[in-house]
Scaffold this motif. Structure first.
Motif, PDB file in Angstrom:
ATOM      1  N   ALA A 115       2.399   5.094  -9.043  1.00  0.00           N
ATOM      2  CA  ALA A 115       3.522   5.755  -8.933  1.00  0.00           C
ATOM      3  C   ALA A 115       2.962   6.839  -9.492  1.00  0.00           C
ATOM      4  O   ALA A 115       3.753   7.758  -9.351  1.00  0.00           O
ATOM      5  CB  ALA A 115       4.752   4.651 -10.142  1.00  0.00           C
ATOM      6  N   ALA A 116       2.186   7.431 -10.207  1.00  0.00           N
ATOM      7  CA  ALA A 116       2.036   8.535 -11.358  1.00  0.00           C
ATOM      8  C   ALA A 116       1.129   9.206  -9.519  1.00  0.00           C
ATOM      9  O   ALA A 116       1.753  10.337  -9.907  1.00  0.00           O
ATOM     10  CB  ALA A 116       0.926   7.934 -11.569  1.00  0.00           C
ATOM     11  N   ALA A 117       0.671   8.262  -8.693  1.00  0.00           N
ATOM     12  CA  ALA A 117      -0.309   8.833  -7.883  1.00  0.00           C
ATOM     13  C   ALA A 117       1.338   9.712  -6.951  1.00  0.00           C
ATOM     14  O   ALA A 117       1.032  11.276  -6.352  1.00  0.00           O
ATOM     15  CB  ALA A 117      -0.999   8.189  -6.935  1.00  0.00           C
ATOM     16  N   ALA A 118       2.220   9.035  -6.104  1.00  0.00           N
ATOM     17  CA  ALA A 118       3.413   9.490  -6.049  1.00  0.00           C
ATOM     18  C   ALA A 118       3.863  10.696  -6.269  1.00  0.00           C
ATOM     19  O   ALA A 118       4.114  11.903  -5.706  1.00  0.00           O
ATOM     20  CB  ALA A 118       4.166   7.652  -5.345  1.00  0.00           C
TER      21      ALA A 118
ATOM     22  N   THR B  89       8.532  -5.778 -12.906  1.00  0.00           N
ATOM     23  CA  THR B  89       7.312  -4.937 -14.335  1.00  0.00           C
ATOM     24  C   THR B  89       7.239  -3.256 -13.236  1.00  0.00           C
ATOM     25  O   THR B  89       7.302  -2.280 -13.509  1.00  0.00           O
ATOM     26  CB  THR B  89       6.069  -5.066 -13.908  1.00  0.00           C
ATOM     27  OG1 THR B  89       6.240  -6.412 -14.398  1.00  0.00           O
ATOM     28  CG2 THR B  89       4.913  -4.626 -14.306  1.00  0.00           C
ATOM     29  N   ARG B  90       7.940  -3.041 -12.373  1.00  0.00           N
ATOM     30  CA  ARG B  90       7.271  -2.495 -11.123  1.00  0.00           C
ATOM     31  C   ARG B  90       9.254  -1.560 -11.535  1.00  0.00           C
ATOM     32  O   ARG B  90       8.239  -0.176 -11.493  1.00  0.00           O
ATOM     33  CB  ARG B  90       7.790  -2.224 -10.032  1.00  0.00           C
ATOM     34  CG  ARG B  90       5.962  -2.695  -9.444  1.00  0.00           C
ATOM     35  CD  ARG B  90       6.124  -3.376  -7.568  1.00  0.00           C
ATOM     36  NE  ARG B  90       7.180  -4.215  -6.694  1.00  0.00           N
ATOM     37  CZ  ARG B  90       6.906  -4.580  -6.947  1.00  0.00           C
ATOM     38  NH1 ARG B  90       5.951  -5.426  -7.033  1.00  0.00           N
ATOM     39  NH2 ARG B  90       8.240  -5.441  -5.427  1.00  0.00           N
TER      40      ARG B  90
ATOM     41  N   TYR C  60       1.250  -1.532   0.156  1.00  0.00           N
ATOM     42  CA  TYR C  60       0.348  -0.193  -0.002  1.00  0.00           C
ATOM     43  C   TYR C  60       1.388   1.547  -0.251  1.00  0.00           C
ATOM     44  O   TYR C  60       1.674   1.167   0.792  1.00  0.00           O
ATOM     45  CB  TYR C  60      -0.716  -0.232   1.565  1.00  0.00           C
ATOM     46  CG  TYR C  60      -1.695  -1.065   1.740  1.00  0.00           C
ATOM     47  CD1 TYR C  60      -3.255  -1.099   1.330  1.00  0.00           C
ATOM     48  CD2 TYR C  60      -1.203  -2.064   2.130  1.00  0.00           C
ATOM     49  CE1 TYR C  60      -3.585  -2.787   1.445  1.00  0.00           C
ATOM     50  CE2 TYR C  60      -1.799  -3.317   3.050  1.00  0.00           C
ATOM     51  CZ  TYR C  60      -3.085  -2.901   2.056  1.00  0.00           C
ATOM     52  OH  TYR C  60      -3.821  -5.097   2.183  1.00  0.00           O
ATOM     53  N   LEU C  61       0.597   2.022  -0.316  1.00  0.00           N
ATOM     54  CA  LEU C  61       0.857   3.284  -0.829  1.00  0.00           C
ATOM     55  C   LEU C  61       0.114   4.663   0.008  1.00  0.00           C
ATOM     56  O   LEU C  61      -0.893   4.861  -0.773  1.00  0.00           O
ATOM     57  CB  LEU C  61       1.532   3.577  -2.294  1.00  0.00           C
ATOM     58  CG  LEU C  61       2.582   5.383  -2.444  1.00  0.00           C
ATOM     59  CD1 LEU C  61       3.604   4.988  -1.583  1.00  0.00           C
ATOM     60  CD2 LEU C  61       2.147   6.086  -3.542  1.00  0.00           C
TER      61      LEU C  61
END
Length: 265
Positions: A220-223, A174-175, A65-66
């Protein structure tokens, strides 16, 4: 995101942040200077952690979770997890389990209303390490009742995890290659054929490899969006979207908000 799978070896069941014999039933812990990657552990209290700035990564048995700036993370008592917290300005509110009986059995990222933010800020007045007056007791009782409602407003900022080495290798690849990674390269990293990889992703996670990569890109974009100085078009390109419009549609499908609406103000 945190990458290692849930371990096979036994885990110490509880970490007591404050001696239970000398703490109140609820209280706050400011966490501005923490710089750590915790081992797998669990608490004997429910934890609501709010990120005033930066981001927090947490993993439990089911997912990673981020927790981004202006969001909060909910960790029920007894849930085994680990946390990555590096110079993030945050604060935690801890509750005795009986104060929130329907706490759930997993970590959640939850939406933060203006009321929640102000109440978390106000809770810092009563540290968990100190005795609590009647005003503090009433305050945390009200906060616990509100948490029972707030934890139902979950934000979709999680990725599945696995204990299977081949799938974890594909997921890690992938990440790490969101911008230019493809399924053929993920198969090489996992040592699997494309047909087998796609079948195992679907059976293990209920989503295809392409859907996993899409969600990983959007998280990743949200971060990246938490930094208001970065243009949205640059964020889209950084995580592998060919157009800003396609990115905006996909982002809103996942979060219910456009990239511009999602950004903290």
């Amino acid at each position: 995101m945190l990458a290692k799978p849930f371990p096979d070896q036994p885990i110490n069941p509880f970490v007591t942040l404050v001696d239970p014999a000398h703490r109140p039933r609820a209280g706050a812990i400011p966490q501005d200077d923490y710089d750590l990657d915790t081992p797998w552990h669990s608490h004997d209290m429910h934890q609501l952690q709010y990120a005033f700035d930066g981001s927090i990564e947490v993993e439990d048995r089911q997912a990673s979770y981020l927790c981004l700036r202006t969001r909060a993370i909910w960790i029920p008592a007894g849930v085994v997890h680990r946390t990555s917290l590096h110079r993030v300005r945050s604060g935690s509110v801890l509750f005795s389990p009986d104060m929130i009986p329907e706490a759930g059995d997993r970590v959640r990222i939850i939406q933060v209303s203006p009321l929640m933010r102000e109440m978390v800020v106000g809770a810092m007045r009563w540290p968990l390490t100190q005795p609590q007056d009647e005003t503090g007791q009433a305050y945390f009782a009200a906060l616990a009742n509100l948490c029972s409602e707030w934890i139902k407003e979950e934000a979709p900022l999680q990725l599945p995890t696995t204990r299977e080495p081949q799938l974890e290798a594909a997921m890690s690849y992938t990440r790490a290659h969101l911008k230019d990674g493809d399924v053929a390269s993920a198969c090489v990293a996992a040592g699997l054929s494309e047909r087998t990889l796609r079948r195992r992703f679907r059976s293990s996670f209920g989503m295809s490899w392409d859907e996993y990569r899409r969600r990983a890109r959007l998280i990743a974009a949200a971060a990246l969006l938490s930094d208001a100085r970065t243009p949205i078009g640059d964020v889209a390109a950084e995580v592998g979207f060919e157009s800003q419009s396609a990115f905006a549609r996909a982002f809103k499908d996942l979060t219910g908000k456009s990239p511009r609406e999602f950004r903290p103000r």
